[in-house]
Scaffold this active site. Sequence first.
Site, short mmCIF file in Angstrom:
data_model
loop_
_atom_site.label_atom_id
_atom_site.label_comp_id
_atom_site.label_asym_id
_atom_site.label_seq_id
_atom_site.Cartn_x
_atom_site.Cartn_y
_atom_site.Cartn_z
N ASP A 96 -0.01 8.63 5.47
CA ASP A 96 0.50 6.98 4.43
C ASP A 96 -0.03 5.89 5.19
O ASP A 96 0.03 5.96 5.94
CB ASP A 96 2.15 6.87 4.52
CG ASP A 96 2.58 6.13 4.26
OD1 ASP A 96 2.65 5.82 3.07
OD2 ASP A 96 3.88 5.57 4.17
N HIS A 97 -0.38 4.95 4.39
CA HIS A 97 -0.81 3.86 4.82
C HIS A 97 -2.04 3.51 5.49
O HIS A 97 -1.48 2.76 6.84
CB HIS A 97 0.13 2.16 4.99
CG HIS A 97 0.68 2.25 3.88
ND1 HIS A 97 1.01 1.57 2.59
CD2 HIS A 97 2.08 2.24 3.46
CE1 HIS A 97 1.61 1.15 1.84
NE2 HIS A 97 2.83 1.77 2.38
N ASN B 275 7.01 6.87 -2.82
CA ASN B 275 7.57 7.04 -1.07
C ASN B 275 9.14 7.23 -0.75
O ASN B 275 9.39 5.58 -1.02
CB ASN B 275 7.04 6.40 -0.42
CG ASN B 275 5.05 6.71 -0.29
OD1 ASN B 275 4.89 7.19 -1.43
ND2 ASN B 275 4.36 6.10 0.74
#
EC number: 4.1.2.13
Length: 286
Positions: A80-81, A230
């Site tokens: 994530d990210h 998310n």
Amino acid sequence: MLLKGTKLLDVASEQGFAIPAFNISSHSMLNAIIQVCEEKQSPHIIAIHPDELKHIGDNFIPSVIQAAYRSSVPTMIHLDHGASYEQVIHAIQCGFTSVMIDGSLLSYEENVALTKKVVEAAHPVGIQVEAELGTIGKTDGFAENGTNDIIYTDPQIAKDFLQATGADSLAVAIGTRHGLYPSDLQPELKIDLLHEIKKTVNVPLVLHGGSNNPDSEIAKAVVKGINKINISSDIKSVYFTKMREVLKDRGLREPNVIEPPCEAALKECASQKIDLFNSAGKANLY
């Protein structure tokens, strides 16, 4: 059932529901998420942010992979990210089956170049790539990267971006913020903008920062084309709120006594999200 590639999100896009992506940072959280997703027969994504990975360590990932293989419902293990090419490559080497490269705070040209570079590395080994265009807001110092002012995703620029990069899914900025909203900040999604983006591009769309948005807004976003959402702050908040309650009994010290009530609170929250995203019962589509 551990999946690679685009199938998990492609099915959600075709069938009109959203895959929940739950950020976890412990075995306790991991077990609770897999249990509730199996109970609800929901496909899902185990998401781990670089800060979370730094905290839990690379040695945690093989256990996540084994848990995913043994699970009766489809899942992916998602970075994530990811903020750099190096972080993404490291995640792939660790065994992640899906990655996000977040170049949203870069210039458009830099975002295109970085995302394209990641796609060129990930696709040959069957890894799907999520990118971000526009900026998500930020509510506090604990949330993921964001900006004070939201830069909304432009539909035509999104189309050009995807053609230039080859990204498999796109996180869009339609009015959300990472983290939990303070009382003086009211969330509001631009559903009409989402509808225009969905008509213009042909990849699954992702919503970040949906904590505290009204359920009615989230439900509309799913109907209008969001295919992955998310969930981080919401499940962590209920987990550790319950832990604070449990630890008022100062005599407790064993994790197998302290953690189960926290897992139950997390599962209740996650179950509600699964129903809201219309992903319950969708495991049989895979």
